[in-house]
Design an enzyme around this catalytic site. Sequence first.
Site, PDB file in Angstrom:
ATOM      1  N   GLY A  60      33.597  35.535  25.595  1.00  0.00           N
ATOM      2  CA  GLY A  60      34.012  37.581  26.537  1.00  0.00           C
ATOM      3  C   GLY A  60      34.773  38.469  25.927  1.00  0.00           C
ATOM      4  N   ALA A  61      33.702  39.216  25.407  1.00  0.00           N
ATOM      5  CA  ALA A  61      34.390  40.575  24.250  1.00  0.00           C
ATOM      6  C   ALA A  61      35.001  41.863  24.731  1.00  0.00           C
ATOM      7  CB  ALA A  61      33.600  40.506  22.752  1.00  0.00           C
TER       8      ALA A  61
ATOM      9  N   ALA B 119      39.793  41.924  27.414  1.00  0.00           N
ATOM     10  CA  ALA B 119      41.045  40.754  26.789  1.00  0.00           C
ATOM     11  C   ALA B 119      40.582  39.551  25.884  1.00  0.00           C
ATOM     12  CB  ALA B 119      40.783  39.988  28.288  1.00  0.00           C
ATOM     13  N   GLY B 120      39.467  39.535  25.658  1.00  0.00           N
ATOM     14  CA  GLY B 120      38.399  38.539  24.653  1.00  0.00           C
ATOM     15  C   GLY B 120      39.057  39.223  23.424  1.00  0.00           C
TER      16      GLY B 120
ATOM     17  N   PHE C  43      49.841  56.625  40.911  1.00  0.00           N
ATOM     18  CA  PHE C  43      48.242  55.848  41.330  1.00  0.00           C
ATOM     19  C   PHE C  43      49.087  54.874  42.409  1.00  0.00           C
ATOM     20  CE2 PHE C  43      45.080  53.543  38.634  1.00  0.00           C
ATOM     21  CZ  PHE C  43      43.962  54.844  38.141  1.00  0.00           C
TER      22      PHE C  43
ATOM     23  N   ASP D 212      31.323  33.842  35.246  1.00  0.00           N
ATOM     24  CA  ASP D 212      30.693  32.887  34.605  1.00  0.00           C
ATOM     25  C   ASP D 212      31.884  31.538  33.870  1.00  0.00           C
ATOM     26  OD1 ASP D 212      28.661  34.381  35.108  1.00  0.00           O
ATOM     27  OD2 ASP D 212      27.799  34.089  32.685  1.00  0.00           O
TER      28      ASP D 212
ATOM     29  N   GLN E 164      39.611  41.750  45.753  1.00  0.00           N
ATOM     30  CA  GLN E 164      40.335  43.249  46.620  1.00  0.00           C
ATOM     31  C   GLN E 164      39.052  44.005  46.445  1.00  0.00           C
ATOM     32  OE1 GLN E 164      42.048  46.271  43.369  1.00  0.00           O
ATOM     33  NE2 GLN E 164      42.954  46.106  44.760  1.00  0.00           N
TER      34      GLN E 164
ATOM     35  N   HIS F 185      37.758  48.137  46.098  1.00  0.00           N
ATOM     36  CA  HIS F 185      38.104  49.262  46.141  1.00  0.00           C
ATOM     37  C   HIS F 185      37.983  50.773  46.907  1.00  0.00           C
ATOM     38  CE1 HIS F 185      39.541  53.155  43.792  1.00  0.00           C
ATOM     39  NE2 HIS F 185      39.653  51.954  42.970  1.00  0.00           N
TER      40      HIS F 185
ATOM     41  N   LEU G  54      32.260  52.994  40.897  1.00  0.00           N
ATOM     42  CA  LEU G  54      33.837  53.498  41.198  1.00  0.00           C
ATOM     43  C   LEU G  54      34.028  55.036  40.848  1.00  0.00           C
ATOM     44  CD1 LEU G  54      35.985  51.603  41.395  1.00  0.00           C
ATOM     45  CD2 LEU G  54      36.856  52.855  39.247  1.00  0.00           C
TER      46      LEU G  54
ATOM     47  N   THR H 237      37.336  57.096  40.336  1.00  0.00           N
ATOM     48  CA  THR H 237      39.046  56.490  40.043  1.00  0.00           C
ATOM     49  C   THR H 237      39.834  57.002  40.969  1.00  0.00           C
ATOM     50  OG1 THR H 237      40.533  56.437  38.513  1.00  0.00           O
ATOM     51  CG2 THR H 237      39.119  57.968  38.387  1.00  0.00           C
ATOM     52  N   GLU H 238      41.085  55.579  41.243  1.00  0.00           N
ATOM     53  CA  GLU H 238      41.373  56.338  42.082  1.00  0.00           C
ATOM     54  C   GLU H 238      42.608  57.429  41.628  1.00  0.00           C
ATOM     55  OE1 GLU H 238      43.500  52.480  43.065  1.00  0.00           O
ATOM     56  OE2 GLU H 238      45.920  53.454  42.259  1.00  0.00           O
TER      57      GLU H 238
ATOM     58  N   ARG I 220      45.864  49.401  47.207  1.00  0.00           N
ATOM     59  CA  ARG I 220      44.282  49.375  47.292  1.00  0.00           C
ATOM     60  C   ARG I 220      43.967  48.621  49.217  1.00  0.00           C
ATOM     61  NH1 ARG I 220      42.390  48.911  41.322  1.00  0.00           N
ATOM     62  NH2 ARG I 220      42.803  50.962  40.765  1.00  0.00           N
TER      63      ARG I 220
ATOM     64  N   HIS J  48      35.367  44.729  44.060  1.00  0.00           N
ATOM     65  CA  HIS J  48      36.035  45.402  43.084  1.00  0.00           C
ATOM     66  C   HIS J  48      36.720  44.475  42.045  1.00  0.00           C
ATOM     67  CE1 HIS J  48      37.391  48.983  40.471  1.00  0.00           C
ATOM     68  NE2 HIS J  48      38.766  48.098  40.046  1.00  0.00           N
TER      69      HIS J  48
ATOM     70  N   GLU K 283      40.040  38.926  33.765  1.00  0.00           N
ATOM     71  CA  GLU K 283      39.905  38.519  34.667  1.00  0.00           C
ATOM     72  C   GLU K 283      39.914  37.298  35.455  1.00  0.00           C
ATOM     73  OE1 GLU K 283      37.642  42.361  36.430  1.00  0.00           O
ATOM     74  OE2 GLU K 283      37.659  41.152  37.834  1.00  0.00           O
TER      75      GLU K 283
ATOM     76  N   ARG L  23      45.941  43.743  43.475  1.00  0.00           N
ATOM     77  CA  ARG L  23      46.612  44.005  42.249  1.00  0.00           C
ATOM     78  C   ARG L  23      46.879  45.491  42.646  1.00  0.00           C
ATOM     79  NH1 ARG L  23      43.301  47.152  38.542  1.00  0.00           N
ATOM     80  NH2 ARG L  23      41.651  46.635  39.557  1.00  0.00           N
TER      81      ARG L  23
ATOM     82  N   LEU M 142      44.169  46.116  33.487  1.00  0.00           N
ATOM     83  CA  LEU M 142      43.894  46.772  32.208  1.00  0.00           C
ATOM     84  C   LEU M 142      45.161  45.946  31.040  1.00  0.00           C
ATOM     85  CD1 LEU M 142      42.468  50.275  31.004  1.00  0.00           C
ATOM     86  CD2 LEU M 142      41.222  47.702  30.722  1.00  0.00           C
TER      87      LEU M 142
HETATM   88  C1  LIG Z   1      34.395  49.897  37.390  1.00  0.00           C
HETATM   89  C2  LIG Z   1      35.784  49.694  37.121  1.00  0.00           C
HETATM   90  C3  LIG Z   1      36.678  50.620  36.872  1.00  0.00           C
HETATM   91  C4  LIG Z   1      38.508  49.885  36.843  1.00  0.00           C
HETATM   92  N1  LIG Z   1      39.046  50.690  36.635  1.00  0.00           N
HETATM   93  C5  LIG Z   1      40.138  50.219  35.724  1.00  0.00           C
HETATM   94  C6  LIG Z   1      41.507  50.809  35.805  1.00  0.00           C
HETATM   95  O1  LIG Z   1      41.566  51.987  35.584  1.00  0.00           O
HETATM   96  N2  LIG Z   1      42.192  50.239  35.275  1.00  0.00           N
HETATM   97  C7  LIG Z   1      42.550  49.026  35.242  1.00  0.00           C
HETATM   98  O2  LIG Z   1      43.878  48.743  35.203  1.00  0.00           O
HETATM   99  N3  LIG Z   1      41.540  48.016  35.846  1.00  0.00           N
HETATM  100  C8  LIG Z   1      40.214  48.827  35.936  1.00  0.00           C
HETATM  101  N4  LIG Z   1      39.459  48.206  36.363  1.00  0.00           N
HETATM  102  C9  LIG Z   1      39.739  46.288  36.185  1.00  0.00           C
HETATM  103  C10 LIG Z   1      39.733  45.800  34.730  1.00  0.00           C
HETATM  104  O3  LIG Z   1      38.819  47.149  34.045  1.00  0.00           O
HETATM  105  C11 LIG Z   1      38.551  44.777  34.373  1.00  0.00           C
HETATM  106  O4  LIG Z   1      39.503  43.313  35.405  1.00  0.00           O
HETATM  107  C12 LIG Z   1      39.937  44.088  32.934  1.00  0.00           C
HETATM  108  O5  LIG Z   1      38.932  45.504  32.069  1.00  0.00           O
HETATM  109  C13 LIG Z   1      38.322  43.486  32.533  1.00  0.00           C
HETATM  110  O6  LIG Z   1      38.555  42.571  31.366  1.00  0.00           O
HETATM  111  P1  LIG Z   1      38.042  41.546  30.475  1.00  0.00           P
HETATM  112  O7  LIG Z   1      37.998  41.311  29.563  1.00  0.00           O
HETATM  113  O8  LIG Z   1      38.693  40.208  31.364  1.00  0.00           O
HETATM  114  O9  LIG Z   1      36.471  41.632  30.957  1.00  0.00           O
HETATM  115  P2  LIG Z   1      35.012  42.035  30.725  1.00  0.00           P
HETATM  116  O10 LIG Z   1      36.004  43.025  29.831  1.00  0.00           O
HETATM  117  O11 LIG Z   1      34.274  42.295  32.472  1.00  0.00           O
HETATM  118  O12 LIG Z   1      34.957  41.187  29.643  1.00  0.00           O
HETATM  119  C14 LIG Z   1      33.705  40.243  29.832  1.00  0.00           C
HETATM  120  C15 LIG Z   1      33.193  39.641  28.791  1.00  0.00           C
HETATM  121  O13 LIG Z   1      33.179  38.419  28.780  1.00  0.00           O
HETATM  122  C16 LIG Z   1      31.737  38.178  28.065  1.00  0.00           C
HETATM  123  N5  LIG Z   1      30.513  36.833  29.619  1.00  0.00           N
HETATM  124  C17 LIG Z   1      30.955  36.715  30.272  1.00  0.00           C
HETATM  125  N6  LIG Z   1      29.921  35.800  30.886  1.00  0.00           N
HETATM  126  C18 LIG Z   1      29.658  35.286  29.705  1.00  0.00           C
HETATM  127  C19 LIG Z   1      28.783  33.896  29.401  1.00  0.00           C
HETATM  128  N7  LIG Z   1      28.884  33.023  30.135  1.00  0.00           N
HETATM  129  N8  LIG Z   1      28.955  34.150  28.159  1.00  0.00           N
HETATM  130  C20 LIG Z   1      29.265  34.447  26.882  1.00  0.00           C
HETATM  131  N9  LIG Z   1      29.545  35.382  27.654  1.00  0.00           N
HETATM  132  C21 LIG Z   1      30.487  36.017  28.063  1.00  0.00           C
HETATM  133  C22 LIG Z   1      30.477  39.619  28.805  1.00  0.00           C
HETATM  134  O14 LIG Z   1      29.592  39.440  27.695  1.00  0.00           O
HETATM  135  C23 LIG Z   1      32.054  40.302  27.896  1.00  0.00           C
HETATM  136  O15 LIG Z   1      31.918  41.188  26.813  1.00  0.00           O
HETATM  137  C24 LIG Z   1      38.416  48.566  36.591  1.00  0.00           C
HETATM  138  C25 LIG Z   1      37.291  47.983  36.544  1.00  0.00           C
HETATM  139  C26 LIG Z   1      35.927  48.094  37.465  1.00  0.00           C
HETATM  140  C27 LIG Z   1      34.888  47.409  37.784  1.00  0.00           C
END
Ligand SMILES: Cc1cc2nc3c(=O)[nH]c(=O)nc-3n(C[C@H](O)[C@H](O)[C@H](O)COP(=O)(O)OP(=O)(O)OC[C@H]3O[C@@H](n4cnc5c(N)ncnc54)[C@H](O)[C@@H]3O)c2cc1C
Length: 567
Positions: free
Chosen positions: A17-18, A21-22, A122, A216, A235, A237, A247, A249-250, A281, A345, A369, A380, A386
Amino acid sequence: MYGPEDVESSHDVLVIGAGCAGMRAAIEAHDAGADVALVSKLHPTRSHSGAARGGINAALGNAGEDSPERHAADTVKGSDYLGDQDAIELFCAEAPGDIYQLERWGALFDRDDEGRLAQRAFGGAGAPRTVHAADVSGHVLLQVLYEQLLAREIRVYEEYFAWRLVVGATGCDGVLAWDLARGGVRALAAKAVILATGGSGRVYCGSTNAHACTGDGMAMALRAGLPLEDLEFVQFHPTTLVPSGLLVTEAVRGEGGLLLNAKGERFMRRYAPEAMELASRDVVARAEQTEIDEGRDVNGSLLLDMRHFGREKMIERFHGTRDLALTYAGIDPLEQPIPVRPGAHYHMGGVATDVDGRSEIENVFAAGEVACVSLHGANRLGGNSLMETIVFGRRAGRAAAEQALKRSGSAGLAPSARVDGERELARLLERHQGERPSRIRDELGASMHENFGVFREEGGMRRQLELLENLRERYRHVLVDDRGEIFNSDLVQALELGYQLDLAVCMVSAGLERRESRGAHSRPKDFPARDDENFLKHSLVRWSNDWLDLSWKPVTITKWQPQRRTY
Ligand SMILES: Cc1cc2nc3c(=O)[nH]c(=O)nc-3n(C[C@H](O)[C@H](O)[C@H](O)COP(=O)(O)OP(=O)(O)OC[C@H]3O[C@@H](n4cnc5c(N)ncnc54)[C@H](O)[C@@H]3O)c2cc1C
């Protein structure tokens, strides 16, 4: 950076995952001395983190009195007392340092008139604490982290679909992945693996999540024998645009947006007289659903009014949001309120980890996440997610590197693992009769919305479990129409659907057993009250050989005893 099409490769740390977090985890693992690589089914900057608009929380105290302690108290209350308070305190204490580091790396956050980082209000926050870059905060963070990745020449296995964790006698040996661009199974060995695969919102129809958010990593962990924590908490939204589900935004409510019902009333007055639109929320989503269920809706929606912002503020702060409304609802929010309703959400639950991302398998970590630390408990707060990807991504990266560097020799995967994987996928691709994944997926999404949405009750959840059994049975004969090797999205969607079905069963099973209402898990008909005596505890689901095992683990409480939660 993009190496040859190795069928097999080996690293100290492999991050799956990139998103935010990744990438944050990979940067830290690299800086701690490990040979690290990322695997991602998308190009890193297309990850769902990039859709985050509103911002990222840290108690900097720039726009009003604030402290990590207040941030922690708000997060504990927001979690409906289910968050682990040791994790929450650590998170709130470390968040400011991470914001300054992101800033130094080039995150162009907005500033106030005195030149300090601006912070907006927020939901559920006792002080303005959300740092932002206009309404494209997540996009900015992804770009900044990607730049750091490039500077370190960290390898990315891009458009690789990670499909299975390979677990042997001494822990996890690595991952099997499907190479999307070229076809074929790849074996990626590692001494430590970090899951950073994001959320699972696409289990529902009507979700704010990108199509790739199919849970996944959670399902891979489950199949590898790891427990998933608090899966019943999803959650909703309060402001997703009708009809697209995108979405809004809040930050719109943070900066004064009003919620109105069909009579033009600010209905939040009845549900959260003090915080109004800026209650937590779960509270706002329930209020909206109640207005809809009791017929005070406008064609299934409530109205979000931003007309009083005026042109200047709208263009400066909510340019993207106005564009969304114009493009997807044909409405200019300067002239008319926009229709919104609650949409799936964010998954509070996930792979159970400690504050260093460690799971039950010594060398498997999770962050972002996909993980459940548990920071968010039953609900949350906006802006905390983020920040979670950064704080816990960093911590998991460091811990995984240390773990990997302790192991001698190089990582390896038994050749039989890849051969077995190839056979399994070949069987799926050779099937000539069966049902296409899309129908099963649509039924899954719609039924989860109906039976496991904002409100739940015993009968609906039992019906949902029966339905899921039926869908899983149909899935056993799922048909992949496209038999090609190159960019076979049919194959990927079939594999994702398998994950989603497994997760849905776990979510509903945990929901049935939680006989109370807490945070996002609301059972107004059969168990309307929170029950601390029996349910101040985390659910843990394991699944082996089709047998689901549900157990519980205590919540860590440091300073804040549970209290009645009002806003
Ligand atoms: C529309 C929206 C708005 C949001 N706004 C906010 C905000 O303003 N503030 C806030 O704090 N939070 C917000 N959130 C929540 C927050 O953005 C996410 O919870 C957070 O960014 C998730 O980051 P992540 O790195 O865990 O996952 P993601 O950013 O979802 O990245 C997941 C990665 O995993 C990879 N991946 C997944 N499955 C596989 C697989 N099987 N094989 C290989 N790669 C895989 C994908 O390619 C991707 O690179 C929002 C969420 C959404 C949906």
